[in-house]
Design a protein around this motif. Structure first.
Motif, mmCIF file in Angstrom:
data_model
loop_
_atom_site.group_PDB
_atom_site.id
_atom_site.type_symbol
_atom_site.label_atom_id
_atom_site.label_comp_id
_atom_site.label_asym_id
_atom_site.label_seq_id
_atom_site.Cartn_x
_atom_site.Cartn_y
_atom_site.Cartn_z
ATOM 1 N N ALA A 120 19.233 61.764 20.361
ATOM 2 C CA ALA A 120 19.107 62.705 19.251
ATOM 3 C C ALA A 120 18.910 61.971 17.928
ATOM 4 C CB ALA A 120 20.348 63.588 19.177
ATOM 5 N N ALA A 121 19.611 60.849 17.759
ATOM 6 C CA ALA A 121 19.469 60.066 16.530
ATOM 7 C C ALA A 121 18.058 59.519 16.401
ATOM 8 C CB ALA A 121 20.493 58.931 16.505
ATOM 9 N N ARG A 122 17.498 59.075 17.522
ATOM 10 C CA ARG A 122 16.134 58.554 17.490
ATOM 11 C C ARG A 122 15.141 59.655 17.129
ATOM 12 N NH1 ARG A 122 13.058 53.956 16.850
ATOM 13 N NH2 ARG A 122 11.064 54.982 16.648
ATOM 14 N N SER A 123 15.306 60.841 17.713
ATOM 15 C CA SER A 123 14.416 61.963 17.390
ATOM 16 C C SER A 123 14.543 62.360 15.927
ATOM 17 C CB SER A 123 14.739 63.161 18.291
ATOM 18 O OG SER A 123 14.506 62.858 19.646
ATOM 19 N N LEU A 124 15.770 62.354 15.432
ATOM 20 C CA LEU A 124 15.996 62.680 14.022
ATOM 21 C C LEU A 124 15.338 61.645 13.118
ATOM 22 C CD1 LEU A 124 17.382 64.560 12.010
ATOM 23 C CD2 LEU A 124 19.445 63.166 12.223
ATOM 24 N N LYS A 125 15.452 60.386 13.501
ATOM 25 C CA LYS A 125 14.819 59.322 12.730
ATOM 26 C C LYS A 125 13.298 59.487 12.722
ATOM 27 C CE LYS A 125 14.446 55.322 10.623
ATOM 28 N NZ LYS A 125 14.823 55.149 9.208
ATOM 29 N N ASP A 126 12.718 59.868 13.853
ATOM 30 C CA ASP A 126 11.276 60.102 13.927
ATOM 31 C C ASP A 126 10.852 61.228 12.980
ATOM 32 O OD1 ASP A 126 10.969 58.108 15.790
ATOM 33 O OD2 ASP A 126 10.990 59.451 17.521
ATOM 34 N N MET A 127 11.657 62.286 12.929
ATOM 35 C CA MET A 127 11.356 63.403 12.027
ATOM 36 C C MET A 127 11.393 62.954 10.575
ATOM 37 S SD MET A 127 13.548 66.423 13.893
ATOM 38 C CE MET A 127 13.411 67.502 12.485
ATOM 39 N N GLN A 128 12.430 62.215 10.216
ATOM 40 C CA GLN A 128 12.552 61.736 8.843
ATOM 41 C C GLN A 128 11.396 60.813 8.478
ATOM 42 O OE1 GLN A 128 16.526 60.060 9.319
ATOM 43 N NE2 GLN A 128 17.342 61.544 7.852
ATOM 44 N N THR A 129 11.056 59.920 9.395
ATOM 45 C CA THR A 129 9.983 58.963 9.138
ATOM 46 C C THR A 129 8.648 59.675 8.951
ATOM 47 O OG1 THR A 129 11.119 57.262 10.427
ATOM 48 C CG2 THR A 129 8.771 56.950 10.043
ATOM 49 N N LEU A 130 8.348 60.648 9.817
ATOM 50 C CA LEU A 130 7.093 61.387 9.712
ATOM 51 C C LEU A 130 7.007 62.121 8.377
ATOM 52 C CD1 LEU A 130 4.454 62.406 10.898
ATOM 53 C CD2 LEU A 130 5.741 64.241 12.031
ATOM 54 N N LEU A 131 8.109 62.753 7.974
ATOM 55 C CA LEU A 131 8.121 63.486 6.716
ATOM 56 C C LEU A 131 7.900 62.542 5.536
ATOM 57 C CD1 LEU A 131 8.509 66.229 5.392
ATOM 58 C CD2 LEU A 131 10.971 65.800 5.334
ATOM 59 N N GLU A 132 8.585 61.398 5.550
ATOM 60 C CA GLU A 132 8.428 60.423 4.475
ATOM 61 C C GLU A 132 6.997 59.889 4.414
ATOM 62 O OE1 GLU A 132 11.356 57.511 5.365
ATOM 63 O OE2 GLU A 132 13.052 58.751 4.735
ATOM 64 N N ARG A 133 6.415 59.639 5.579
ATOM 65 C CA ARG A 133 5.041 59.122 5.607
ATOM 66 C C ARG A 133 4.053 60.138 5.049
ATOM 67 N NH1 ARG A 133 5.299 56.287 11.628
ATOM 68 N NH2 ARG A 133 6.506 54.465 10.971
ATOM 69 N N CYS A 134 4.249 61.395 5.389
ATOM 70 C CA CYS A 134 3.351 62.437 4.872
ATOM 71 C C CYS A 134 3.455 62.542 3.353
ATOM 72 C CB CYS A 134 3.678 63.786 5.520
ATOM 73 S SG CYS A 134 3.215 63.906 7.258
ATOM 74 N N GLY B 33 1.855 55.016 10.104
ATOM 75 C CA GLY B 33 2.779 53.972 9.664
ATOM 76 C C GLY B 33 2.096 52.700 9.228
ATOM 77 N N LEU B 34 1.245 52.133 10.076
ATOM 78 C CA LEU B 34 0.593 50.868 9.747
ATOM 79 C C LEU B 34 -0.506 51.054 8.697
ATOM 80 C CD1 LEU B 34 0.421 49.215 13.281
ATOM 81 C CD2 LEU B 34 2.042 48.762 11.420
ATOM 82 N N TYR B 35 -1.090 52.240 8.654
ATOM 83 C CA TYR B 35 -2.042 52.539 7.578
ATOM 84 C C TYR B 35 -1.328 52.480 6.228
ATOM 85 C CZ TYR B 35 -5.151 55.309 4.587
ATOM 86 O OH TYR B 35 -5.952 55.744 3.554
ATOM 87 N N LEU B 36 -0.126 53.064 6.176
ATOM 88 C CA LEU B 36 0.680 53.005 4.958
ATOM 89 C C LEU B 36 1.054 51.569 4.617
ATOM 90 C CD1 LEU B 36 3.207 55.988 5.039
ATOM 91 C CD2 LEU B 36 1.510 55.499 3.300
ATOM 92 N N VAL B 37 1.410 50.792 5.628
ATOM 93 C CA VAL B 37 1.753 49.385 5.420
ATOM 94 C C VAL B 37 0.605 48.665 4.703
ATOM 95 C CG1 VAL B 37 2.075 47.172 6.600
ATOM 96 C CG2 VAL B 37 3.405 49.152 7.309
#
Length: 276
Positions: A102-116, A244-248
């Protein structure tokens, strides 16, 4: 009679010449009028196209502004519920394995939102850099501590690594995405290596190398890995946005840094360099 015939012939030729001249003048007037009409029609068409393009630009700008407001609203509204979920998952009474997933899924959600959100800022050129002195090894340690799988990261640093003068938020985005990418696409039992070093040749620079063993998704194509929405053929079944890597790459450019990918069938290395 011969003189009269000559005069008659002269008058006839003169009359024909006048008729030809008048015909040419009439034709020329019609031709000029046609050119003027054509020019006027072309001018009207150009003006209509310009008005249409302007209207399309205004509509596009309005849609972009609405999209920006939507993303900011989503980020604001979801931040608190996600924080509550993180606290709940950190409770010792929650079973270990389900909590990790669940923590990993939550982290994925946060990361996707931040990237957008950052993608939107990049598109609008709305990112303002505020350089300051940054301790890169300390920042890497904080990133690993906050990541659900951060314990797999093995960090190595030289004894004398200088502070880096750059924008802390942008640096955090770049390092977070590189480490997250390595953890996601490496075998779960393998360590991810992050090495920070100071190089004095060919010019003084600080180098960060993030490397990982190749996992089930296979090795990426080094010449395409920084493309927007790029995902390798074997990574399609895994969660990811291809941002992610595009942002990098884009954030590194903003900080006047370079980032490259070195890929072999066994290992993937990302090399991030800052001139000092």
């Amino acid at each position: 009679p011969l003189v009269q015939d000559d005069l008659f012939m002269s008058y006839t030729l003169m009359f024909q010449g006048v008729l030809l001249l008048l015909t040419a003048m009439v034709f020329n007037n019609h031709y000029l009028e046609s050119l003027l009409n054509t020019e006027e029609e072309n001018t009207q068409k150009i003006q209509q196209k310009e008005q249409l393009l302007q209207a399309e630009h205004q509509l596009s700008e309005k849609l972009r502004q609405e999209q920006s407001r939507l993303l900011l609203m989503l980020e604001h509204q979801l931040r608190n519920p996600m924080s509550v979920l993180q606290l709940t998952l950190s409770d010792p009474s929650v079973a270990m394995e389900p909590a990790k997933r669940a923590a990993r899924s939550l982290k994925d959600m946060q990361t996707l939102l931040e990237r957008c959100v950052f993608m939107d800022k990049l598109d609008h050129q709305a990112i303002v850099l505020r350089p300051e002195l940054c301790d890169v090894p300390d920042l890497i340690a904080n990133i690993c501590q906050a990541h659900p799988e951060g314990a797999r990261v093995m960090s190595v640093r030289q004894e004398a690594v200088p502070l880096l003068y750059c924008d802390l938020i942008s640096l955090n985005i770049v390092l977070t995405n590189l480490i997250d990418n390595a953890l996601k696409y490496s075998p779960p039992e393998e360590a991810v290596k992050v090495a920070v070093s100071f190089l004095n040749y060919p010019a003084p620079q600080l180098e960060v190398v993030v490397s990982n063993a190749v996992g089930l998704a296979g090795a990426p194509e080094a010449d395409k890995v920084f493309n927007k929405y790029y995902r390798s053929a074997h990574a399609q079944h895994m969660q990811g946005s291809g941002l992610g890597l595009y942002l990098v790459h884009k954030m590194a450019e903003l900080m006047q840094a370079t980032v490259t990918c070195e890929s072999t069938p066994q290992e993937v290395r990302f090399v991030l360099c800052f001139k000092l």
